[in-house]
Motif scaffolding. Structure first.
Motif, PDB file in Angstrom:
ATOM      1  N   THR A  11      -4.590  14.889  60.625  1.00 12.18           N
ATOM      2  CA  THR A  11      -4.146  13.646  61.242  1.00 12.18           C
ATOM      3  C   THR A  11      -2.627  13.490  61.139  1.00 12.18           C
ATOM      4  N   ALA A  12      -2.120  12.536  61.898  1.00  8.65           N
ATOM      5  CA  ALA A  12      -0.678  12.263  61.912  1.00  8.65           C
ATOM      6  C   ALA A  12      -0.298  11.283  60.813  1.00  8.65           C
ATOM      7  N   ASN A  13      -0.753  11.549  59.601  1.00 10.84           N
ATOM      8  CA  ASN A  13      -0.456  10.662  58.483  1.00 10.84           C
ATOM      9  C   ASN A  13       1.056  10.639  58.232  1.00 10.84           C
ATOM     10  N   PRO A  14       1.672   9.442  58.208  1.00 16.19           N
ATOM     11  CA  PRO A  14       3.136   9.370  58.074  1.00 16.19           C
ATOM     12  C   PRO A  14       3.653   9.461  56.647  1.00 16.19           C
ATOM     13  N   HIS A  15       2.784   9.382  55.659  1.00 17.68           N
ATOM     14  CA  HIS A  15       3.249   9.278  54.273  1.00 17.68           C
ATOM     15  C   HIS A  15       3.767  10.615  53.754  1.00 17.68           C
ATOM     16  N   ARG A  16       4.861  10.541  52.983  1.00 17.79           N
ATOM     17  CA  ARG A  16       5.445  11.717  52.353  1.00 17.79           C
ATOM     18  C   ARG A  16       5.690  11.413  50.877  1.00 17.79           C
ATOM     19  N   ALA A  17       5.434  12.406  50.062  1.00 15.97           N
ATOM     20  CA  ALA A  17       5.569  12.235  48.615  1.00 15.97           C
ATOM     21  C   ALA A  17       6.734  13.061  48.087  1.00 15.97           C
ATOM     22  N   ARG A  18       7.020  12.881  46.809  1.00 15.09           N
ATOM     23  CA  ARG A  18       8.140  13.578  46.171  1.00 15.09           C
ATOM     24  C   ARG A  18       7.697  14.196  44.856  1.00 15.09           C
ATOM     25  N   PHE A  19       8.097  15.423  44.626  1.00 15.50           N
ATOM     26  CA  PHE A  19       7.967  16.055  43.320  1.00 15.50           C
ATOM     27  C   PHE A  19       9.178  15.659  42.474  1.00 15.50           C
ATOM     28  N   SER A  20       8.938  15.327  41.219  1.00 10.32           N
ATOM     29  CA  SER A  20      10.040  14.975  40.320  1.00 10.32           C
ATOM     30  C   SER A  20       9.731  15.471  38.913  1.00 10.32           C
ATOM     31  N   TRP A  21      10.778  15.618  38.131  1.00 11.13           N
ATOM     32  CA  TRP A  21      10.669  16.153  36.773  1.00 11.13           C
ATOM     33  C   TRP A  21      10.435  15.020  35.792  1.00 11.13           C
ATOM     34  N   ASN A  22       9.365  15.109  35.010  1.00 10.11           N
ATOM     35  CA  ASN A  22       9.086  14.165  33.934  1.00 10.11           C
ATOM     36  C   ASN A  22       9.564  14.812  32.644  1.00 10.11           C
ATOM     37  N   ALA A  23      10.724  14.411  32.194  1.00 15.28           N
ATOM     38  CA  ALA A  23      11.328  15.066  31.031  1.00 15.28           C
ATOM     39  C   ALA A  23      10.499  14.860  29.773  1.00 15.28           C
ATOM     40  N   ALA A  24       9.926  13.670  29.632  1.00 11.40           N
ATOM     41  CA  ALA A  24       9.160  13.381  28.420  1.00 11.40           C
ATOM     42  C   ALA A  24       7.921  14.271  28.335  1.00 11.40           C
ATOM     43  N   ALA A  25       7.292  14.493  29.491  1.00  8.45           N
ATOM     44  CA  ALA A  25       6.077  15.313  29.502  1.00  8.45           C
ATOM     45  C   ALA A  25       6.381  16.791  29.685  1.00  8.45           C
ATOM     46  N   GLY A  26       7.609  17.110  30.121  1.00  2.00           N
ATOM     47  CA  GLY A  26       7.988  18.493  30.333  1.00  2.00           C
ATOM     48  C   GLY A  26       7.274  19.142  31.507  1.00  2.00           C
ATOM     49  N   ARG A  27       7.068  18.368  32.572  1.00  2.45           N
ATOM     50  CA  ARG A  27       6.370  18.912  33.736  1.00  2.45           C
ATOM     51  C   ARG A  27       6.820  18.206  35.009  1.00  2.45           C
ATOM     52  N   VAL A  28       6.479  18.834  36.135  1.00  2.59           N
ATOM     53  CA  VAL A  28       6.742  18.246  37.444  1.00  2.59           C
ATOM     54  C   VAL A  28       5.550  17.399  37.869  1.00  2.59           C
ATOM     55  N   GLU A  29       5.825  16.236  38.418  1.00  3.84           N
ATOM     56  CA  GLU A  29       4.770  15.350  38.892  1.00  3.84           C
ATOM     57  C   GLU A  29       4.972  15.039  40.367  1.00  3.84           C
ATOM     58  N   LEU A  30       3.897  14.626  41.028  1.00  2.00           N
ATOM     59  CA  LEU A  30       3.909  14.286  42.446  1.00  2.00           C
ATOM     60  C   LEU A  30       3.486  12.835  42.587  1.00  2.00           C
ATOM     61  N   ASP A  31       4.239  12.059  43.383  1.00  2.00           N
ATOM     62  CA  ASP A  31       3.955  10.626  43.450  1.00  2.00           C
ATOM     63  C   ASP A  31       3.036  10.243  44.619  1.00  2.00           C
ATOM     64  N   TRP A  32       2.177  11.158  45.045  1.00  2.00           N
ATOM     65  CA  TRP A  32       1.207  10.833  46.088  1.00  2.00           C
ATOM     66  C   TRP A  32       0.218   9.780  45.590  1.00  2.00           C
ATOM     67  N   ARG A  33      -0.178   8.880  46.490  1.00  2.00           N
ATOM     68  CA  ARG A  33      -1.162   7.853  46.146  1.00  2.00           C
ATOM     69  C   ARG A  33      -2.389   8.028  47.038  1.00  2.00           C
ATOM     70  N   THR A  34      -3.559   7.949  46.438  1.00  2.00           N
ATOM     71  CA  THR A  34      -4.784   8.103  47.221  1.00  2.00           C
ATOM     72  C   THR A  34      -4.851   7.083  48.350  1.00  2.00           C
ATOM     73  N   ALA A  35      -4.313   5.888  48.133  1.00  2.00           N
ATOM     74  CA  ALA A  35      -4.329   4.859  49.183  1.00  2.00           C
ATOM     75  C   ALA A  35      -3.585   5.308  50.432  1.00  2.00           C
ATOM     76  N   TRP A  36      -2.692   6.280  50.290  1.00  2.00           N
ATOM     77  CA  TRP A  36      -1.954   6.775  51.454  1.00  2.00           C
ATOM     78  C   TRP A  36      -2.840   7.549  52.423  1.00  2.00           C
ATOM     79  N   LYS A  37      -4.079   7.839  52.020  1.00  2.00           N
ATOM     80  CA  LYS A  37      -5.012   8.512  52.925  1.00  2.00           C
ATOM     81  C   LYS A  37      -5.592   7.556  53.975  1.00  2.00           C
ATOM     82  N   GLN A  38      -5.400   6.253  53.804  1.00  2.00           N
ATOM     83  CA  GLN A  38      -6.029   5.311  54.731  1.00  2.00           C
ATOM     84  C   GLN A  38      -5.627   5.551  56.195  1.00  2.00           C
ATOM     85  N   PRO A  39      -4.357   5.830  56.502  1.00  2.00           N
ATOM     86  CA  PRO A  39      -4.049   6.144  57.907  1.00  2.00           C
ATOM     87  C   PRO A  39      -4.831   7.349  58.428  1.00  2.00           C
TER      88      PRO A  39
END
Length: 547
Positions: A422-450
């Motif tokens: 589908t033409a879902n318009p939502h875009r997410a970002r990978f970012s570094w979580n220094a405290a956890a020492g890992r990369v995280e993605l800020d995608w939200r399940t609610a963004w699947k609604q479109p």
């Protein structure tokens, strides 16, 4: 599922009781299937070619579509290339004589370092069907982030090992939304044809399609689509169609007709192992080290880049750490792998000059799944080819293209199943979580609604026309939509933003991105032909100007 429409027992169509009676055997088969013995953790072969201290003209991180294109074209230009792959080589049969396990009977070969399967369709009649497996460097990674599970291939050949092979070129009128900075004339005149030819793309014979039992399910999908006024289109694929016809005739070993898709295909599919990678290795200039994971890339004091890679055993343990120097490095670890690595390298100071667009622009290609319960007079067939070959095109009107997907259970399900892009318009970002020492993605399940709303432009209409209902037992209890996943990760190092217009990481001459991370989140269709064609375009320019 928020915003979804539940099927009602009083709605015209097959009853829940009737469906349970007809299909309950699948759950029993899944529950009773035997477990394999625990897999023994083994080191990569002693002949693994990456040697600590080596100086390499080119190192390619990953062996999927982009990396395979780069390796072949560089080798043809006279450049020696070393490829590192986190997954296994997948060239040795298991105890059953097969390299890959069956979709219905997943064993230690199925999942990447999991102790329990995580199938995309993981419920049946509302009950979970995932099961325990030995931890192993299996072929399919179900990587979990906060709001989404991303399915990725792990092995030499990357995603080509585990996808359905649907090789779709986007409609030209949609291309401007896919890669706005790329000239469509050169893509459709040169690079898409080149990619399709190299990948071995072909289309099912329509006459055979109309007569074979294994595509009854797709013919039911065609009937329902056309009765509701939707265009039904045959979709090209990289499966060997002659082999599939011989499978159906009983004169060739069964793969597509044995339900082989999620965890590899033993015979008929033309993965990268049979196409780009085979040609690359035939040059004599390309070597591959499987079970190697790159953890660092940084400028070397004497020029080029210092690359650190960990060698793994098949239990996931690190057995060696190797350091090499490469004059040029191509990031081709897939959208998620490349994005995570670049974000880590920027945040931890290895490549601090990468720009702030690194990690941005990630999307799921608008993936959402659903099933429909059909009437008893619309059987979809006990024998279903696991390779999809057709779709319903409502992109222009509703922003949705739906694969008519198989449910290769070996029993009659009276169900139609779909993966919708589908033409879902939502875009997410990978970012570094220094405290956890890992990369995280800020995608939200609610963004699947479109995506759900766009998919409903097709299936609400079909259900209304046919008097059918949505299946509510495939993704949970009374849950209609498979909104928790994607097969098609794209973006994270977007062309013309994180890189220049050919994939160069301009702050670091000699570093390149050449995979699906370059594409900003959506291709309007299955993405691997576009990834391949874009890689063909970019590597041609890089060879001409940078070497």
């Amino acid at each position: 599922m928020s915003g979804s429409t539940s099927g009602h027992p009083g709605h015209p169509g097959i009853s829940r009781r009737g469906f349970i009676a007809g299909t309950g055997s699948l759950l029993g088969a899944a529950a009773l299937a035997g477990r394999v013995p625990a897999a023994r953790a083994e080191a990569a072969p002693a002949a693994a070619l990456l040697v600590s201290g080596a100086r390499l003209p080119v190192l390619v991180i990953g062996t999927g579509y982009g990396g395979s294109v780069a390796a072949l074209r560089l080798a043809q230009a006279g450049v020696d290339v070393h490829m590192v792959e986190m997954g296994m080589a997948w060239d040795t049969p298991g105890p059953d004589g097969k390299v890959f396990c069956n979709t219905l009977e997943p064993d230690h070969r199925s999942y990447w370092l999991r102790t329990r399967t995580k199938a995309p369709l993981n419920y049946f009649l509302g009950l979970p069907i995932d099961r325990d497996i030995p931890r192993h460097t299996g072929i399919l990674d179900a990587e979990e982030f906060g709001g989404i599970t991303v399915y990725q291939g792990r092995g030499v050949g990357g995603g080509s090992l585990v996808n359905g092979g649907m090789a779709v070129t986007p409609r030209r009128e949609n291309f401007g939304a896919v890669l706005p900075s790329v000239d469509p004339a050169e893509m459709y005149g040169v690079y898409y044809p080149r990619a399709n030819a190299e990948l071995g793309v072909g289309t099912v014979d329509p006459d055979w399609f109309d007569s074979t039992e294994c595509y009854r399910y797709a013919r039911v999908g065609r009937k329902h689509a056309q009765r509701s006024g939707f265009p039904f289109v045959f979709v090209p694929d990289v499966y060997d169609w002659d082999h599939m016809e011989r499978e159906a005739a009983g004169t060739a070993p069964k793969s597509a007709l044995a339900g082989e898709i999620l965890y590899g295909n033993n015979h008929g599919k033309k993965s990268l192992q049979q196409t780009y990678l085979a040609r690359a290795r035939a040059t004599g200039r390309v070597s591959v080290s499987p079970l190697h994971r790159v953890v660092s890339v940084a400028p070397a004091g004497g020029g080029g880049y210092t690359v650190v890679a960990e060698q793994l055993d098949t239990g996931g343990a690190v057995t060696a750490t190797k350091t090499v120097t490469a004059d040029r490095v191509f990031f081709a670890a897939g959208s998620v792998g490349t994005s995570k690595l670049l974000v880590t390298l920027k945040a931890t100071g290895a490549l601090p000059l990468l720009n702030d667009e690194v990690g941005r622009g990630w999307g799921d290609n608008g993936n959402v799944m659903c099933g429909r319960a059909n009437h008893l007079w619309d059987p979809t067939g006990r024998l279903q080819s696991a390779i999809p070959c057709a779709g319903i095109d409502n992109w222009a009107a509703g922003g949705a293209f739906a694969e008519v997907a198989p449910l290769p259970t070996g029993i009659e399900t009276y169900a139609s199943f779909y993966l919708t892009i589908t033409a879902n318009p939502h875009r997410a970002r990978f970012s570094w979580n220094a405290a956890a020492g890992r990369v995280e993605l800020d995608w939200r399940t609610a963004w699947k609604q479109p995506s759900i709303d766009m998919a409903r432009t097709i299936f609400d209409r079909i259900n209304a026309k046919e008097g059918t209902i949505y299946r509510t037992d495939l993704f949970g209890v009374y849950k209609i939509w498979g909104d928790h996943l994607t097969y098609h990760p794209l973006g994270g190092a977007v062309l013309g933003r994180a890189t220049d217009h050919y994939g160069r990481l301009t702050a670091y001459p000699g570093l390149y991105v050449i995979d699906g991370a370059l594409i900003p989140g959506n291709t309007t269709v299955n993405p691997f032909v576009t990834i391949t064609a874009l890689a063909e375009r970019n590597i041609e320019k890089i060879i001409a100007t940078d070497l």
